[in-house]
Write a protein that holds these residues in place. Structure first.
Motif, mmCIF file in Angstrom:
data_model
loop_
_atom_site.group_PDB
_atom_site.id
_atom_site.type_symbol
_atom_site.label_atom_id
_atom_site.label_comp_id
_atom_site.label_asym_id
_atom_site.label_seq_id
_atom_site.Cartn_x
_atom_site.Cartn_y
_atom_site.Cartn_z
ATOM 1 N N SER A 23 47.590 -11.641 -4.286
ATOM 2 C CA SER A 23 47.964 -11.042 -5.756
ATOM 3 C C SER A 23 48.418 -12.088 -6.639
ATOM 4 O O SER A 23 49.193 -12.959 -6.093
ATOM 5 N N VAL A 24 48.312 -11.883 -7.951
ATOM 6 C CA VAL A 24 49.137 -12.657 -8.816
ATOM 7 C C VAL A 24 49.971 -11.703 -9.908
ATOM 8 O O VAL A 24 48.791 -10.913 -10.591
ATOM 9 N N ASP A 25 50.881 -11.566 -10.178
ATOM 10 C CA ASP A 25 51.608 -10.923 -11.340
ATOM 11 C C ASP A 25 51.691 -11.648 -12.642
ATOM 12 O O ASP A 25 51.772 -12.990 -12.501
ATOM 13 N N VAL A 26 51.735 -10.816 -13.598
ATOM 14 C CA VAL A 26 52.184 -11.651 -14.987
ATOM 15 C C VAL A 26 53.738 -12.119 -14.546
ATOM 16 O O VAL A 26 54.387 -11.711 -14.297
ATOM 17 N N GLY A 27 53.514 -13.297 -15.448
ATOM 18 C CA GLY A 27 55.167 -14.151 -15.342
ATOM 19 C C GLY A 27 55.366 -14.812 -14.218
ATOM 20 O O GLY A 27 56.308 -15.285 -14.173
ATOM 21 N N GLU A 28 54.208 -14.791 -13.279
ATOM 22 C CA GLU A 28 54.603 -15.938 -11.974
ATOM 23 C C GLU A 28 53.370 -16.867 -11.949
ATOM 24 O O GLU A 28 52.393 -16.527 -12.283
ATOM 25 N N ILE A 29 53.843 -17.847 -11.045
ATOM 26 C CA ILE A 29 52.744 -18.882 -10.717
ATOM 27 C C ILE A 29 52.709 -18.690 -9.299
ATOM 28 O O ILE A 29 53.893 -19.021 -8.363
ATOM 29 N N VAL A 30 51.852 -18.731 -8.726
ATOM 30 C CA VAL A 30 51.302 -18.610 -7.451
ATOM 31 C C VAL A 30 50.366 -19.737 -6.851
ATOM 32 O O VAL A 30 49.435 -20.150 -7.545
ATOM 33 N N GLY A 31 51.008 -20.386 -6.000
ATOM 34 C CA GLY A 31 50.221 -21.559 -5.308
ATOM 35 C C GLY A 31 49.373 -21.178 -4.243
ATOM 36 O O GLY A 31 49.752 -20.502 -3.446
ATOM 37 N N LEU A 32 47.993 -21.513 -4.214
ATOM 38 C CA LEU A 32 47.040 -21.448 -3.360
ATOM 39 C C LEU A 32 46.677 -22.762 -2.663
ATOM 40 O O LEU A 32 46.163 -23.562 -3.196
ATOM 41 N N VAL A 33 47.079 -23.021 -1.319
ATOM 42 C CA VAL A 33 46.924 -24.136 -0.828
ATOM 43 C C VAL A 33 45.930 -24.085 0.527
ATOM 44 O O VAL A 33 46.073 -23.139 1.275
ATOM 45 N N ALA A 34 45.070 -25.140 0.573
ATOM 46 C CA ALA A 34 44.420 -25.343 1.809
ATOM 47 C C ALA A 34 43.613 -26.815 1.689
ATOM 48 O O ALA A 34 43.145 -27.005 0.491
ATOM 49 N N PRO A 35 43.137 -27.219 2.715
ATOM 50 C CA PRO A 35 42.124 -28.469 2.528
ATOM 51 C C PRO A 35 41.106 -28.260 1.864
ATOM 52 O O PRO A 35 40.650 -27.026 1.672
ATOM 53 N N SER A 36 40.203 -29.261 1.529
ATOM 54 C CA SER A 36 38.971 -29.263 0.986
ATOM 55 C C SER A 36 37.988 -28.463 1.753
ATOM 56 O O SER A 36 37.973 -28.745 3.051
ATOM 57 N N GLY A 37 37.031 -27.741 0.951
ATOM 58 C CA GLY A 37 36.335 -26.728 1.945
ATOM 59 C C GLY A 37 36.645 -25.508 2.683
ATOM 60 O O GLY A 37 36.001 -24.943 3.302
ATOM 61 N N TYR A 38 37.868 -25.042 2.345
ATOM 62 C CA TYR A 38 38.243 -23.957 2.947
ATOM 63 C C TYR A 38 38.174 -22.852 2.194
ATOM 64 O O TYR A 38 38.784 -21.567 2.227
ATOM 65 N N GLY A 39 37.521 -22.772 0.895
ATOM 66 C CA GLY A 39 37.247 -21.530 -0.088
ATOM 67 C C GLY A 39 38.069 -21.479 -0.984
ATOM 68 O O GLY A 39 37.990 -20.252 -1.867
ATOM 69 N N LYS A 40 38.946 -22.400 -1.470
ATOM 70 C CA LYS A 40 39.783 -22.133 -2.612
ATOM 71 C C LYS A 40 39.199 -21.900 -3.688
ATOM 72 O O LYS A 40 39.514 -20.870 -4.836
ATOM 73 N N SER A 41 38.226 -22.776 -4.281
ATOM 74 C CA SER A 41 37.403 -22.497 -5.486
ATOM 75 C C SER A 41 36.593 -21.328 -5.284
ATOM 76 O O SER A 41 36.414 -20.456 -6.235
ATOM 77 N N THR A 42 36.096 -20.896 -4.324
ATOM 78 C CA THR A 42 35.349 -19.628 -3.974
ATOM 79 C C THR A 42 36.535 -18.538 -4.494
ATOM 80 O O THR A 42 36.067 -17.528 -5.038
ATOM 81 N N VAL A 43 37.534 -18.284 -4.108
ATOM 82 C CA VAL A 43 38.580 -17.484 -4.263
ATOM 83 C C VAL A 43 38.704 -17.415 -5.849
ATOM 84 O O VAL A 43 38.821 -16.284 -6.571
ATOM 85 N N ALA A 44 38.921 -18.619 -6.650
ATOM 86 C CA ALA A 44 39.017 -18.810 -8.021
ATOM 87 C C ALA A 44 37.971 -18.117 -8.692
ATOM 88 O O ALA A 44 37.841 -17.328 -9.701
ATOM 89 N N ARG A 45 36.532 -18.327 -8.248
ATOM 90 C CA ARG A 45 35.277 -17.987 -8.895
ATOM 91 C C ARG A 45 35.295 -16.261 -8.768
ATOM 92 O O ARG A 45 34.654 -15.754 -9.504
ATOM 93 N N LEU A 46 35.641 -15.700 -7.537
ATOM 94 C CA LEU A 46 35.782 -14.552 -7.289
ATOM 95 C C LEU A 46 36.597 -13.707 -8.207
ATOM 96 O O LEU A 46 36.439 -12.672 -8.961
#
Length: 202
Positions: A23-46
């Motif tokens: 989850s991401v709440d208003v007024g906060e910055i959440v970092g999502l980390v993982a190596p390349s190919g672990y689905g980070k961009s997929t999460v963003a597109r979803l």
């Protein structure tokens, strides 16, 4: 709050995400980390509605992200700004594709009037990324997903942009998901950090 609940997703039958929740709440910055190919961009597109989950839910302030009316409150910033703009448009038209970007937002990103009459190829990578960031900060924007947006930038440009974004998050109460493989950068910049491999049931 922008939420992903127990989301499963696959590409051609190969699971990429298994039961991921965040989850991401208003007024906060959440970092999502993982190596390349672990689905980070997929999460963003979803989260931004470009992809639909096989199961689970993506909610924007409690509402299904595919049922949001009007301008979508979740905006995605891509890693490669040169691929995210129409090169047949000058900067002024690019900035007005969705809405008129306010003068204060343009000023905060250092976008001067001289930029408006330029073509995308006349800007540096850092300058073009500033344009891409400014154009997603609209009157209806509540969440910004920055997908590896600093990869193509030098250290100085990265620090400058992150400072501007942190200020905007605070002033406009925007929630941000900052996606990166650089754990040190994420820990320095974000309010909290999510490690995708610890959420993913793969």
């Amino acid at each position: 709050m922008l939420e992903m609940k127990d989301v499963w997703f696959d590409y051609d039958g190969v699971d990429v995400l298994k039961g991921v929740s965040l989850s991401v709440d208003v007024g906060e910055i959440v970092g999502l980390v993982a190596p390349s190919g672990y689905g980070k961009s997929t999460v963003a597109r979803l989260l931004s509605g470009y992809l639909k989950a096989k199961s689970g839910s993506v909610l924007v302030d409690g509402e299904d992200c595919f049922k949001v009316n009007g301008f979508h409150p979740v905006q995605l910033v891509h890693q490669h700004p040169e691929k995210a703009v129409n090169h047949r448009m000058k900067v002024e038209k690019i900035l007005k594709e969705g809405w008129d970007v306010s003068e204060d937002v343009l000023a905060s990103f250092g976008i001067g009037k001289s930029w408006l009459d330029k073509w995308p190829y006349e800007l540096s990578g850092g300058e073009l990324q500033r344009v891409c960031l400014a154009r997603v900060v609209g009157p209806s924007t509540k969440y910004v997903l920055a997908d590896e947006m600093t990869t193509m930038l030098d250290v100085v440009s990265t620090c400058e942009l992150l400072a501007v974004l942190k200020d905007l998050v605070c002033k406009k109460q925007i929630g941000m998901l900052f996606i990166s493989h650089d754990l040190e950068l994420v820990e320095r910049y974000c309010d909290r950090v999510v490690v995708l491999s610890q959420l993913n049931g793969l």
